[in-house]
Design an enzyme around this catalytic site. Structure first.
Site, PDB file in Angstrom:
ATOM      1  N   TYR A  39       0.835  -1.217   0.000  1.00 37.67           N
ATOM      2  CA  TYR A  39       0.000   0.000   0.000  1.00 37.67           C
ATOM      3  C   TYR A  39       0.873   1.271   0.000  1.00 37.67           C
ATOM      4  O   TYR A  39       0.350   2.370  -0.190  1.00 37.67           O
ATOM      5  CB  TYR A  39      -0.949   0.047   1.203  1.00 37.67           C
ATOM      6  CG  TYR A  39      -1.951  -1.082   1.303  1.00 37.67           C
ATOM      7  CD1 TYR A  39      -2.154  -1.981   0.257  1.00 37.67           C
ATOM      8  CD2 TYR A  39      -2.721  -1.257   2.456  1.00 37.67           C
ATOM      9  CE1 TYR A  39      -3.061  -3.021   0.365  1.00 37.67           C
ATOM     10  CE2 TYR A  39      -3.639  -2.297   2.564  1.00 37.67           C
ATOM     11  CZ  TYR A  39      -3.795  -3.179   1.517  1.00 37.67           C
ATOM     12  OH  TYR A  39      -4.700  -4.203   1.634  1.00 37.67           O
ATOM     13  N   HIS A  97       0.511 -11.710   2.196  1.00 34.95           N
ATOM     14  CA  HIS A  97      -0.558 -10.970   1.511  1.00 34.95           C
ATOM     15  C   HIS A  97      -1.318 -11.829   0.498  1.00 34.95           C
ATOM     16  O   HIS A  97      -2.544 -11.794   0.408  1.00 34.95           O
ATOM     17  CB  HIS A  97       0.037  -9.734   0.829  1.00 34.95           C
ATOM     18  CG  HIS A  97      -0.945  -8.643   0.579  1.00 34.95           C
ATOM     19  ND1 HIS A  97      -0.593  -7.314   0.578  1.00 34.95           N
ATOM     20  CD2 HIS A  97      -2.281  -8.667   0.329  1.00 34.95           C
ATOM     21  CE1 HIS A  97      -1.667  -6.580   0.324  1.00 34.95           C
ATOM     22  NE2 HIS A  97      -2.711  -7.379   0.166  1.00 34.95           N
TER      23      HIS A  97
HETATM   24  N1  LIG Z   1      -5.753  -8.798   1.865  1.00 39.03           N
HETATM   25  C1  LIG Z   1      -6.054  -8.289   0.684  1.00 39.03           C
HETATM   26  O1  LIG Z   1      -5.637  -8.793  -0.371  1.00 39.03           O
HETATM   27  C2  LIG Z   1      -6.949  -7.087   0.621  1.00 39.03           C
HETATM   28  C3  LIG Z   1      -7.541  -6.722  -0.606  1.00 39.03           C
HETATM   29  C4  LIG Z   1      -8.384  -5.616  -0.630  1.00 39.03           C
HETATM   30  C5  LIG Z   1      -8.635  -4.899   0.521  1.00 39.03           C
HETATM   31  N2  LIG Z   1      -8.032  -5.253   1.703  1.00 39.03           N
HETATM   32  C6  LIG Z   1      -8.257  -4.487   2.957  1.00 39.03           C
HETATM   33  O2  LIG Z   1      -9.654  -4.301   3.118  1.00 39.03           O
HETATM   34  C7  LIG Z   1      -9.914  -2.909   3.310  1.00 39.03           C
HETATM   35  C8  LIG Z   1     -11.305  -2.554   2.832  1.00 39.03           C
HETATM   36  O3  LIG Z   1     -11.432  -2.747   1.440  1.00 39.03           O
HETATM   37  P1  LIG Z   1     -11.723  -1.554   0.417  1.00 39.03           P
HETATM   38  O4  LIG Z   1     -11.269  -0.289   1.040  1.00 39.03           O
HETATM   39  O5  LIG Z   1     -11.148  -1.908  -0.886  1.00 39.03           O
HETATM   40  O6  LIG Z   1     -13.298  -1.617   0.216  1.00 39.03           O
HETATM   41  P2  LIG Z   1     -14.570  -1.440   1.187  1.00 39.03           P
HETATM   42  O7  LIG Z   1     -14.141  -1.222   2.595  1.00 39.03           O
HETATM   43  O8  LIG Z   1     -15.495  -2.556   0.891  1.00 39.03           O
HETATM   44  O9  LIG Z   1     -15.230  -0.119   0.603  1.00 39.03           O
HETATM   45  C9  LIG Z   1     -14.640   1.138   0.807  1.00 39.03           C
HETATM   46  C10 LIG Z   1     -15.532   2.176   0.119  1.00 39.03           C
HETATM   47  O10 LIG Z   1     -16.794   2.248   0.789  1.00 39.03           O
HETATM   48  C11 LIG Z   1     -17.062   3.593   1.187  1.00 39.03           C
HETATM   49  N3  LIG Z   1     -17.715   3.522   2.509  1.00 39.03           N
HETATM   50  C12 LIG Z   1     -17.155   3.152   3.682  1.00 39.03           C
HETATM   51  N4  LIG Z   1     -18.084   3.130   4.674  1.00 39.03           N
HETATM   52  C13 LIG Z   1     -19.244   3.521   4.105  1.00 39.03           C
HETATM   53  C14 LIG Z   1     -20.555   3.720   4.603  1.00 39.03           C
HETATM   54  N5  LIG Z   1     -20.871   3.489   5.887  1.00 39.03           N
HETATM   55  N6  LIG Z   1     -21.514   4.129   3.725  1.00 39.03           N
HETATM   56  C15 LIG Z   1     -21.214   4.353   2.428  1.00 39.03           C
HETATM   57  N7  LIG Z   1     -20.002   4.182   1.895  1.00 39.03           N
HETATM   58  C16 LIG Z   1     -19.017   3.768   2.726  1.00 39.03           C
HETATM   59  C17 LIG Z   1     -15.737   4.302   1.206  1.00 39.03           C
HETATM   60  O11 LIG Z   1     -15.909   5.656   0.827  1.00 39.03           O
HETATM   61  P3  LIG Z   1     -15.626   6.905   1.823  1.00 39.03           P
HETATM   62  O12 LIG Z   1     -14.131   7.003   1.976  1.00 39.03           O
HETATM   63  O13 LIG Z   1     -16.235   8.028   1.091  1.00 39.03           O
HETATM   64  O14 LIG Z   1     -16.319   6.594   3.134  1.00 39.03           O
HETATM   65  C18 LIG Z   1     -14.937   3.563   0.139  1.00 39.03           C
HETATM   66  O15 LIG Z   1     -15.166   4.115  -1.142  1.00 39.03           O
HETATM   67  C19 LIG Z   1      -8.791  -2.240   2.522  1.00 39.03           C
HETATM   68  O16 LIG Z   1      -8.667  -0.868   2.832  1.00 39.03           O
HETATM   69  C20 LIG Z   1      -7.617  -3.093   2.915  1.00 39.03           C
HETATM   70  O17 LIG Z   1      -7.130  -2.704   4.186  1.00 39.03           O
HETATM   71  C21 LIG Z   1      -7.213  -6.357   1.762  1.00 39.03           C
END
Ligand SMILES: NC(=O)c1ccc[n+]([C@@H]2O[C@H](COP(=O)([O-])OP(=O)(O)OC[C@H]3O[C@@H](n4cnc5c(N)ncnc54)[C@H](OP(=O)(O)O)[C@@H]3O)[C@@H](O)[C@H]2O)c1
Length: 267
Positions: A39, A97
């Protein structure tokens, strides 16, 4: 420290959006941060943790070792670099990862180094991410039962990943659901919106509550105070067994994270 079941995801976040997420999140009471070497924000995460004034020992901190760092002699130096960037002398959780693309590095090579990192005190717990059931079995054979404490994998109502979740839970491996909002796709799902209306909450909160009720931790990312607050409030949403069951029917294998080096998924 036990992993708090709601954490702050930091994928894609650097600069002001990362600042908005972490400083507001820590102020609101979040005590779990999820980052990764890939990241490219570990140094900023470390600075913001320090700036927040929240003591290090009150935060559950996860990072993930990138696949370029799996070769013999590479995992521990890469984690030492992560610690330096994060401004701390220990991690709560170090994850692999992704499994090594096309098995270029044998699993025993990188997992044994990860276990050694724990033995040396670089991290309190170790785990994996994006492993299939077959890969988890191989990992358990390599390190022995109980060594792998966590698996982080994509789970949300549109991709329920049941085979791998059930296998982990049967083995006592805690599951963290990443992309728990399907990067926004759950927000407009009519069934989740309708259930949310009944509880006076949003579809996003229903998705998180549904995951939490199954014993998973969730790490939604958000840069906005109202969303950070709403996600915390999801801890208090209790769905009925009928609602849980009807959400289970939404599974349509809609995978958001599927790079070309992904393993042969279970479903
Ligand atoms: N291990 C892996 O391979 C892997 C892969 C992908 C992700 N991850 C981890 O998982 C975390 C989460 O995944 P992600 O960030 O891709 O997707 P996510 O958490 O499913 O979605 C994030 C999106 O949702 C919005 N959001 C958050 N809370 C909300 C709410 N209550 N109402 C409406 N919209 C909302 C955010 O916008 P706003 O900023 O406008 O709130 C952002 O655009 C990552 O940050 C990372 O740490 C791990």
């Amino acid at each position: 420290m036990k992993m708090p079941n709601l954490g702050l995801g930091t994928f894609r976040l650097t600069g002001q959006p990362l600042r908005d997420s972490l400083l507001q999140g820590l102020e609101l009471g979040y005590r779990h941060i999820d980052t990764a070497q890939i990241y490219a924000n570990e140094a900023e995460v470390g600075q913001l943790m320090a700036e927040s004034g929240v003591p290090r020992q009150d935060i559950y901190l996860t990072t993930k070792v990138w696949t370029s760092e799996f070769g013999q002699g590479k995992v521990i130096p890469s984690l030492e670099m992560s610690l330096e960037k994060l401004g701390t002398d220990y991690l709560d959780l170090a994850l692999i990862h992704w499994p090594s693309p096309r098995d270029e590095v044998p699993m025993a090579v990188y997992l044994e180094q990860l276990a050694e990192a724990k033995a040396r005190g670089l991290t309190r717990e170790i785990g994996v991410s994006n492993f299939t059931v077959a890969q988890l079995k191989e990992a358990i054979d390599i390190l022995g039962p109980g060594a792998i404490a966590h698996q982080q994998v994509e789970v949300h109502p549109l991709l329920q990943n049941r085979k791998v979740v059930e296998f982990c839970q049967a083995q006592g491996i805690a599951v963290t659901a990443y992309m728990p909002l399907a990067y926004g796709k759950v927000l407009s799902e009519p069934l989740l919106m309708e259930i949310g209306q009944r509880h006076g909450v949003s579809a996003a909160q229903v998705s998180l509550a549904w995951l939490l009720a199954q014993g998973m931790a969730v790490i939604p990312s958000s840069t906005r105070r109202e969303n950070l607050t709403a996600n915390l409030a999801a801890l208090k949403v209790t769905l009925s067994s009928d609602e849980m069951a009807v959400i289970a029917t939404l599974d349509r294998g809609e995978r958001c994270a599927n790079p070309d080096f992904a393993p042969a998924w279970d479903n």
